[in-house]
Design a protein around this motif. Structure first.
Motif, mmCIF file in Angstrom:
data_model
loop_
_atom_site.group_PDB
_atom_site.id
_atom_site.type_symbol
_atom_site.label_atom_id
_atom_site.label_comp_id
_atom_site.label_asym_id
_atom_site.label_seq_id
_atom_site.Cartn_x
_atom_site.Cartn_y
_atom_site.Cartn_z
ATOM 1 N N VAL A 144 6.728 14.202 -5.719
ATOM 2 C CA VAL A 144 7.203 14.436 -7.084
ATOM 3 C C VAL A 144 6.013 14.347 -8.032
ATOM 4 O O VAL A 144 5.342 13.317 -8.092
ATOM 5 C CB VAL A 144 8.279 13.407 -7.480
ATOM 6 C CG1 VAL A 144 8.777 13.672 -8.902
ATOM 7 C CG2 VAL A 144 9.438 13.463 -6.492
ATOM 8 N N PRO A 145 5.710 15.404 -8.789
ATOM 9 C CA PRO A 145 4.566 15.363 -9.716
ATOM 10 C C PRO A 145 4.744 14.305 -10.797
ATOM 11 O O PRO A 145 5.854 13.938 -11.172
ATOM 12 C CB PRO A 145 4.557 16.780 -10.318
ATOM 13 C CG PRO A 145 5.315 17.624 -9.353
ATOM 14 C CD PRO A 145 6.345 16.722 -8.744
ATOM 15 N N ALA A 146 3.607 13.817 -11.279
ATOM 16 C CA ALA A 146 3.534 12.863 -12.388
ATOM 17 C C ALA A 146 4.127 11.499 -12.048
ATOM 18 O O ALA A 146 4.503 10.745 -12.937
ATOM 19 C CB ALA A 146 4.202 13.417 -13.640
ATOM 20 N N THR A 147 4.204 11.166 -10.756
ATOM 21 C CA THR A 147 4.602 9.817 -10.341
ATOM 22 C C THR A 147 3.339 9.040 -9.954
ATOM 23 O O THR A 147 2.306 9.632 -9.639
ATOM 24 C CB THR A 147 5.567 9.859 -9.149
ATOM 25 O OG1 THR A 147 4.920 10.528 -8.046
ATOM 26 C CG2 THR A 147 6.841 10.621 -9.502
ATOM 27 N N PRO A 148 3.363 7.706 -9.978
ATOM 28 C CA PRO A 148 2.159 6.932 -9.662
ATOM 29 C C PRO A 148 1.553 7.258 -8.295
ATOM 30 O O PRO A 148 0.329 7.396 -8.173
ATOM 31 C CB PRO A 148 2.659 5.486 -9.725
ATOM 32 C CG PRO A 148 3.800 5.519 -10.680
ATOM 33 C CD PRO A 148 4.470 6.844 -10.446
ATOM 34 N N LEU A 149 2.404 7.366 -7.284
ATOM 35 C CA LEU A 149 1.870 7.686 -5.960
ATOM 36 C C LEU A 149 1.284 9.091 -5.900
ATOM 37 O O LEU A 149 0.309 9.350 -5.191
ATOM 38 C CB LEU A 149 2.967 7.525 -4.901
ATOM 39 C CG LEU A 149 3.357 6.089 -4.546
ATOM 40 C CD1 LEU A 149 4.461 6.078 -3.506
ATOM 41 C CD2 LEU A 149 2.147 5.316 -4.041
ATOM 42 N N TRP A 150 1.862 10.007 -6.647
ATOM 43 C CA TRP A 150 1.328 11.373 -6.701
ATOM 44 C C TRP A 150 -0.048 11.370 -7.363
ATOM 45 O O TRP A 150 -0.980 12.019 -6.885
ATOM 46 C CB TRP A 150 2.299 12.263 -7.458
ATOM 47 C CG TRP A 150 1.936 13.724 -7.466
ATOM 48 C CD1 TRP A 150 2.226 14.642 -6.500
ATOM 49 C CD2 TRP A 150 1.233 14.427 -8.490
ATOM 50 N NE1 TRP A 150 1.733 15.888 -6.848
ATOM 51 C CE2 TRP A 150 1.122 15.771 -8.079
ATOM 52 C CE3 TRP A 150 0.684 14.048 -9.711
ATOM 53 C CZ2 TRP A 150 0.495 16.739 -8.853
ATOM 54 C CZ3 TRP A 150 0.049 15.004 -10.478
ATOM 55 C CH2 TRP A 150 -0.045 16.340 -10.050
ATOM 56 N N PHE A 151 -0.176 10.619 -8.464
ATOM 57 C CA PHE A 151 -1.479 10.506 -9.124
ATOM 58 C C PHE A 151 -2.492 9.834 -8.208
ATOM 59 O O PHE A 151 -3.661 10.248 -8.151
ATOM 60 C CB PHE A 151 -1.350 9.711 -10.425
ATOM 61 C CG PHE A 151 -0.780 10.487 -11.574
ATOM 62 C CD1 PHE A 151 -1.343 11.700 -11.964
ATOM 63 C CD2 PHE A 151 0.316 10.016 -12.273
ATOM 64 C CE1 PHE A 151 -0.827 12.418 -13.030
ATOM 65 C CE2 PHE A 151 0.832 10.728 -13.343
ATOM 66 C CZ PHE A 151 0.266 11.935 -13.716
ATOM 67 N N LYS A 152 -2.064 8.797 -7.496
ATOM 68 C CA LYS A 152 -2.983 8.091 -6.604
ATOM 69 C C LYS A 152 -3.472 8.999 -5.489
ATOM 70 O O LYS A 152 -4.648 8.985 -5.122
ATOM 71 C CB LYS A 152 -2.284 6.861 -6.012
ATOM 72 C CG LYS A 152 -3.199 5.981 -5.165
ATOM 73 C CD LYS A 152 -2.465 4.758 -4.654
ATOM 74 C CE LYS A 152 -3.412 3.844 -3.889
ATOM 75 N NZ LYS A 152 -4.102 4.521 -2.765
ATOM 76 N N MET A 153 -2.563 9.814 -4.958
ATOM 77 C CA MET A 153 -2.956 10.759 -3.918
ATOM 78 C C MET A 153 -3.992 11.739 -4.447
ATOM 79 O O MET A 153 -4.949 12.103 -3.751
ATOM 80 C CB MET A 153 -1.711 11.511 -3.417
ATOM 81 C CG MET A 153 -2.007 12.561 -2.347
ATOM 82 S SD MET A 153 -0.544 13.547 -1.917
ATOM 83 C CE MET A 153 -0.301 14.457 -3.462
ATOM 84 N N LYS A 154 -3.834 12.158 -5.695
ATOM 85 C CA LYS A 154 -4.760 13.122 -6.282
ATOM 86 C C LYS A 154 -6.140 12.512 -6.507
ATOM 87 O O LYS A 154 -7.166 13.134 -6.214
ATOM 88 C CB LYS A 154 -4.196 13.642 -7.599
ATOM 89 C CG LYS A 154 -2.951 14.511 -7.448
ATOM 90 C CD LYS A 154 -3.258 15.808 -6.730
ATOM 91 C CE LYS A 154 -2.053 16.718 -6.661
ATOM 92 N NZ LYS A 154 -2.346 18.000 -5.958
ATOM 93 N N VAL A 155 -6.178 11.279 -7.042
ATOM 94 C CA VAL A 155 -7.492 10.688 -7.344
ATOM 95 C C VAL A 155 -8.218 10.264 -6.073
ATOM 96 O O VAL A 155 -9.443 10.066 -6.101
ATOM 97 C CB VAL A 155 -7.345 9.485 -8.304
ATOM 98 C CG1 VAL A 155 -6.741 9.912 -9.614
ATOM 99 C CG2 VAL A 155 -6.560 8.348 -7.679
ATOM 100 N N ASP A 156 -7.504 10.093 -4.982
ATOM 101 C CA ASP A 156 -8.163 9.774 -3.714
ATOM 102 C C ASP A 156 -8.856 10.986 -3.112
ATOM 103 O O ASP A 156 -9.634 10.837 -2.158
ATOM 104 C CB ASP A 156 -7.145 9.215 -2.711
ATOM 105 C CG ASP A 156 -6.734 7.791 -3.041
ATOM 106 O OD1 ASP A 156 -7.495 7.115 -3.765
ATOM 107 O OD2 ASP A 156 -5.652 7.354 -2.598
#
Length: 295
Positions: A144-156
């Motif tokens: 789901v976009p714009a969720t904390p885990l989604w953001f974390k996956m992106k910055v990793d």
């Protein structure tokens, strides 16, 4: 012949005026008309105040659109390919503002039932979107976009993070922090409230126990770099303003927290504004029906 006594006749008795029924009726009508005029003015005063309150408290919706579009660039979210979501929410908020005030001006007096329906529908959608944003912040999902885990996956993702830290540098977050805290002493700087990005990317973690020189320059202690108890971010920290802690895990975590806080605040704002405006327009609808009934 004896004189006759001079007897003065008594004055004629005063007669009370006969009440005129027509005058009484006219007086009652005048009093009734004055009451009706006063009542009409009171009702119009209430509807006027509610109309003004509804308009004034819809203005923050436009302010939120400006904030949302500005933060899109300041928070470097365009690198996540989220502008469609942000632009969609912004357009929706503009439509809510126009519909609410359009119904307030053109439909309320003529068709109050239509006006309240037209207003309630977009405000209910606004309320639903706000709840969705609040709920997404607690989702344990990477899809789901714009969720904390989604953001974390992106910055990793190292490739994306290189672009993100370059963007953070370009918006001068750490440079602005250094300029604003130049005259501060160490004790004053420790009391300063930093943002998630400032504390994560511009300063070393607290467990590194570095000595403050200025906001972006810290002296390390003599702990060997190979000590396993030392946080890896302590070794990643550089006093070079082009490096600082941009390669630290604390920088990534702070950036994700900043985005999570932003979307959470937006959700709270949408929910609270929708509830308040629905209540305000419902009160205005009741006052309008009262005004129509009285007149």
């Amino acid at each position: 012949m004896a004189d006759e006594p001079n007897i003065t006749p008594p004055p004629p008795a005063e007669t009370e005026p006969t009440p005129d029924p027509e005058n009484n009726t006219q007086t009652k009508q005048d009093k009734g008309s004055k009451k009706n005029i006063f009542k009409d003015l009171k009702v119009k005063h209430v509807t006027g105040i509610l109309s003004l309150v509804s308009f004034v408290f819809s203005l923050p919706i436009l302010a939120s659109v400006t904030w949302l579009l500005y933060m899109k660039s300041y928070d470097c979210e365009w690198l996540f390919k989220l502008p469609r979501l942000q632009i969609g929410i912004s357009v929706g908020l503009i439509l809510v503002f126009l519909v609410c005030n359009g119904a307030l001006l053109f439909l309320r007096a003529r068709w109050p039932m239509v006006a309240i329906i037209v207003v309630t529908v977009p405000l209910t959608l606004m309320f639903t979107v706000g709840l969705a944003l609040l709920g997404s912040n607690s989702l344990e999902s990477r899809r789901v976009p714009a969720t904390p885990l989604w953001f974390k996956m992106k910055v990793d993702d190292d490739g994306l993070w290189n672009n993100l830290k370059g963007c953070i540098y370009d918006v001068h977050v750490c440079q602005d922090l250094a300029a604003s805290s130049m005259p501060l002493k160490p004790s004053d700087f420790n009391k300063k409230k930093l943002s998630y990005v400032e504390s994560g990317c511009c300063t070393p973690p607290e467990e590194c126990h570095m000595r403050y020189v200025n906001a972006t320059f810290w002296e390390k202690d003599d702990t060997p770099a190979t000590d396993p108890s030392v946080n890896a971010d302590c070794n990643a920290w550089k006093n070079d303003r082009d490096v600082l802690c941009y390669d630290c895990q604390s920088c990534k975590q702070g950036y994700v927290k900043a985005l999570k806080s932003k979307w959470s605040k937006l959700g709270v704002f949408l929910v609270s504004m929708a509830v308040f405006l629905i209540a305000c327009h419902m009160a205005l609808f009741l006052a309008t029906m009262w005004e129509i009934h009285c007149t």
